[in-house]
Design a protein around this motif. Structure first.
Motif, short mmCIF file in Angstrom:
data_model
loop_
_atom_site.label_atom_id
_atom_site.label_comp_id
_atom_site.label_asym_id
_atom_site.label_seq_id
_atom_site.Cartn_x
_atom_site.Cartn_y
_atom_site.Cartn_z
N THR A 1 0.83 -1.19 0.00
CA THR A 1 0.00 0.00 0.00
C THR A 1 0.87 1.24 0.00
OG1 THR A 1 -0.09 -0.06 2.41
CG2 THR A 1 -1.90 -1.12 1.23
N GLN B 1 0.99 8.26 8.20
CA GLN B 1 -0.35 7.72 7.99
C GLN B 1 -0.53 6.38 8.69
OE1 GLN B 1 -0.60 7.78 3.73
NE2 GLN B 1 -0.70 10.01 3.65
N ALA C 1 -8.09 10.89 4.60
CA ALA C 1 -8.66 10.79 3.24
C ALA C 1 -7.73 10.01 2.32
CB ALA C 1 -8.92 12.19 2.69
N LYS C 2 -6.42 10.23 2.47
CA LYS C 2 -5.45 9.49 1.66
C LYS C 2 -5.44 8.01 2.02
CE LYS C 2 -2.49 13.51 0.85
NZ LYS C 2 -1.18 14.15 1.14
N MET D 1 -8.06 6.37 3.09
CA MET D 1 -9.27 5.81 2.49
C MET D 1 -9.06 5.55 1.00
SD MET D 1 -12.31 7.96 4.43
CE MET D 1 -13.59 6.98 3.63
N HIS D 2 -8.37 6.46 0.34
CA HIS D 2 -8.11 6.29 -1.09
C HIS D 2 -7.16 5.10 -1.33
CE1 HIS D 2 -7.47 7.33 -5.30
NE2 HIS D 2 -6.16 7.25 -5.07
N ALA D 3 -6.11 5.00 -0.49
CA ALA D 3 -5.12 3.93 -0.67
C ALA D 3 -5.73 2.56 -0.47
CB ALA D 3 -3.95 4.13 0.29
N ASN E 1 -9.08 1.99 -0.74
CA ASN E 1 -10.37 1.92 -1.44
C ASN E 1 -11.53 1.77 -0.46
OD1 ASN E 1 -9.32 2.09 -4.12
ND2 ASN E 1 -8.71 -0.06 -3.98
N SER F 1 -14.92 2.84 1.42
CA SER F 1 -16.11 3.59 1.03
C SER F 1 -16.65 4.45 2.16
CB SER F 1 -17.20 2.62 0.57
OG SER F 1 -17.52 1.68 1.59
#
Length: 322
Positions: A252, A258, A290-291, A293-295, A297, A299
């Motif tokens: 990841t 983080q 937020a990063k 969550m993006h890394a 995926n 929801s």
């Protein structure tokens, strides 16, 4: 058989067996007789399908497991230090004619800065500092530089502890270029520690209020010794500024900061508390979330919590104490 070294060391046989386990995916439990330190260092775990086989554990995971009780001890010591200061603070208001009071209340930044400057200029051995947060202002670093150079001129050495975000602060980088490298060591830690300054192991300064506009000047030998011990534990867990922070999983795209935030989120810590402990703003903290969550995926925040546990980025299996 008697093992030839302590329980926090690895012998040559242990290194050989661990390399074999990595190469072959595991070793026989019988082979561990010659190197029981592998289990003591949490570098092997039983195969759930075959009790006679031991599987290798990544060194980073073993390190996290071994450091967990030490980290808890640090937090307990810091909490105890704060409680001790809160308990003793009212006593400092009692009038006394004794000029050698062991705890003195310093009210107002001008007085705090003045006492710190005078004490630094008189230092002859060492100055230890722990600074929360990562946003060190140019003004504070200039004041710190003057104090540091005055102490160095009298033969003192310096050790500073900051939080990881300070690594990217240009003011700290400028400070480092202006202080003799052979007189200075800097390490960074993950979570915030309260401000602590110890001079020659004889005097310590700690905040006495949330705004840090009042401080306690401590000269009681037992209290100063205790604070030095707290500092040394923090120092042992810090990462030298000259070294890279421990890498995260290559699966990841997650930074060490983080990953630290992820651990706190899984513990149920609020965004505000996470930001405070990491020494960053709530806005920056939420940007990191937020990063994450993006890394992964994710929801939703609930989904993120589940994915963090599944991903192996955090280790909650040994968290049995509050």
């Amino acid at each position: 058989m008697t093992h030839p070294h302590g329980d926090r060391q690895l012998c040559d046989e242990a290194l050989r067996l661990y390399s074999e386990a990595l190469r072959d995916g595991g070793i026989s439990r019988d082979a561990l007789t010659a190197a029981p330190c592998l289990m003591g260092m949490a570098l092997l775990h039983p195969d759930p399908m075959d009790a006679s086989v031991l599987r290798p554990v990544p060194p980073s995971a073993a390190l996290a497991h071994l450091l967990l009780p030490i980290t808890r001890e640090i937090h307990e010591r810091v909490r105890l230090t704060t409680a001790l200061a809160d308990s003793l603070a009212p006593l400092t208001a009692v009038p006394s004619g004794d000029p050698n009071l062991s705890i003195t209340v310093l009210e107002g930044m001008p007085l705090i800065v003045s006492v710190l400057s005078e004490s630094s200029a008189a230092a002859t051995s060492e100055i230890l500092t722990a600074q929360p947060g990562g946003n060190r202002t140019k003004t504070s670093m200039e004041q710190g530089l003057r104090n540091s150079l005055a102490a160095i001129e009298r033969g003192a050495r310096l050790r500073h502890i900051y939080q990881h975000p300070a690594r990217y602060n240009p003011n700290l980088k400028d400070y480092m270029t202006r202080v003799p490298a052979d007189r200075l060591e800097v390490r960074t830690v993950e979570q915030t520690v309260e401000r602590l300054i110890i001079i020659d192991r004889e005097m310590a300064l700690i905040p006495a209020d949330a705004e840090r506009t009042t401080a306690l000047e401590i000269r009681h030998p037992a209290l100063v010794t205790y604070l030095v011990q707290v500092y040394e534990v923090l120092w042992a867990l810090g990462t030298p500024l000259t070294e890279h922070l421990p890498a995260t999983s290559p699966r990841t795209q997650v930074t060490p900061v983080q990953q630290s935030i992820a651990r706190l989120l899984v513990e149920g810590t609020t965004d505000e508390a996470v930001a405070r402990r990491m020494g960053i703003s709530v806005r920056t903290c939420r940007a990191h979330i937020a990063k994450l969550m993006h890394a992964l995926n994710a929801s939703s925040r609930t989904h993120l919590g589940a994915l963090l546990v599944q991903s192996g980025l955090v280790n909650t299996g040994t968290n049995t104490r509050s």
